[in-house]
Design a protein around this motif. Structure first.
Motif, PDB file in Angstrom:
ATOM      1  N   MET A   1     -19.209  11.381   0.077  1.00 17.23           N
ATOM      2  CA  MET A   1     -20.834  12.128  -0.101  1.00 17.23           C
ATOM      3  C   MET A   1     -21.761  10.810  -0.036  1.00 17.23           C
ATOM      4  N   THR A   2     -22.974  11.522   0.868  1.00 17.15           N
ATOM      5  CA  THR A   2     -23.913  10.515   0.798  1.00 17.15           C
ATOM      6  C   THR A   2     -24.901  10.748  -0.486  1.00 17.15           C
ATOM      7  N   ASN A   3     -25.989   9.662  -0.738  1.00 16.11           N
ATOM      8  CA  ASN A   3     -26.770   9.832  -1.738  1.00 16.11           C
ATOM      9  C   ASN A   3     -27.540  11.187  -1.770  1.00 16.11           C
ATOM     10  N   ASP A   4     -27.819  11.645  -0.534  1.00 15.36           N
ATOM     11  CA  ASP A   4     -28.743  12.830  -0.321  1.00 15.36           C
ATOM     12  C   ASP A   4     -28.013  13.817  -0.593  1.00 15.36           C
ATOM     13  N   GLU A   5     -26.669  13.919  -0.127  1.00 13.35           N
ATOM     14  CA  GLU A   5     -25.738  15.207  -0.513  1.00 13.35           C
ATOM     15  C   GLU A   5     -25.441  15.170  -1.980  1.00 13.35           C
ATOM     16  N   GLN A   6     -25.482  14.130  -2.645  1.00  5.85           N
ATOM     17  CA  GLN A   6     -25.190  14.403  -4.089  1.00  5.85           C
ATOM     18  C   GLN A   6     -26.309  14.660  -4.953  1.00  5.85           C
ATOM     19  N   ILE A   7     -27.571  14.235  -4.437  1.00  7.15           N
ATOM     20  CA  ILE A   7     -28.678  15.096  -4.944  1.00  7.15           C
ATOM     21  C   ILE A   7     -28.785  16.418  -4.641  1.00  7.15           C
ATOM     22  N   GLN A   8     -28.661  17.060  -3.513  1.00  7.75           N
ATOM     23  CA  GLN A   8     -28.557  18.229  -3.192  1.00  7.75           C
ATOM     24  C   GLN A   8     -27.673  19.008  -3.981  1.00  7.75           C
ATOM     25  N   LEU A   9     -26.368  18.641  -4.165  1.00  6.25           N
ATOM     26  CA  LEU A   9     -25.642  19.054  -4.980  1.00  6.25           C
ATOM     27  C   LEU A   9     -25.862  19.469  -6.365  1.00  6.25           C
ATOM     28  N   ALA A  10     -26.270  18.297  -6.815  1.00  6.00           N
ATOM     29  CA  ALA A  10     -26.846  18.457  -8.217  1.00  6.00           C
ATOM     30  C   ALA A  10     -28.246  19.291  -8.461  1.00  6.00           C
ATOM     31  N   ALA A  11     -28.853  19.449  -7.311  1.00  2.00           N
ATOM     32  CA  ALA A  11     -30.237  20.413  -7.386  1.00  2.00           C
ATOM     33  C   ALA A  11     -29.658  21.867  -7.611  1.00  2.00           C
ATOM     34  N   ARG A  12     -28.399  22.009  -7.059  1.00  2.00           N
ATOM     35  CA  ARG A  12     -27.701  23.604  -7.322  1.00  2.00           C
ATOM     36  C   ARG A  12     -26.805  23.653  -8.298  1.00  2.00           C
TER      37      ARG A  12
END
Length: 110
Positions: A1-12
């Protein structure tokens, strides 16, 4: 998972579960809801306040897990880093954690 994908997942994410470590920093992007919870697994008898303080400062509930026991503020254990604290042999009771998650989602725990 990229950093952006990790942040997007955490945001949900409503409930973040993990072993004590830098990955729990993702709690910074979690949306605040009545059920928002950070569940942090520790080596038994070990405890650190890093993510407990951060979660509470953001209005989230934090639970610490030691094997088959859970703690939350103001009844958390004293800070301690025993032998094995930074290791990879950290027990966790899956049934306890599943019940904790279920109780938070259903509103049975504050």
């Amino acid at each position: 998972m990229t950093n952006d994908e990790q942040i997007q997942l955490a945001a949900r994410t409503t409930i973040l579960l993990g072993v004590h470590g830098n990955g729990l920093t993702h709690l910074l992007w979690m949306p605040l809801t009545p059920a928002t919870t950070v569940i942090e697994i520790f080596f038994p008898t070990g405890f650190a306040k890093d993510y407990e303080w951060t979660a509470r400062a953001l209005g989230m509930r934090h639970y610490a897990i030691w094997g088959n026991t859970s703690f939350t503020h103001p009844n958390e254990p004293a800070v301690a880093t025993p032998e094995g604290f930074q290791g990879n042999n950290i027990p966790a009771d899956g049934a306890l954690i599943a019940k904790l998650i279920e109780d938070r989602v259903e509103g049975r725990l504050p």
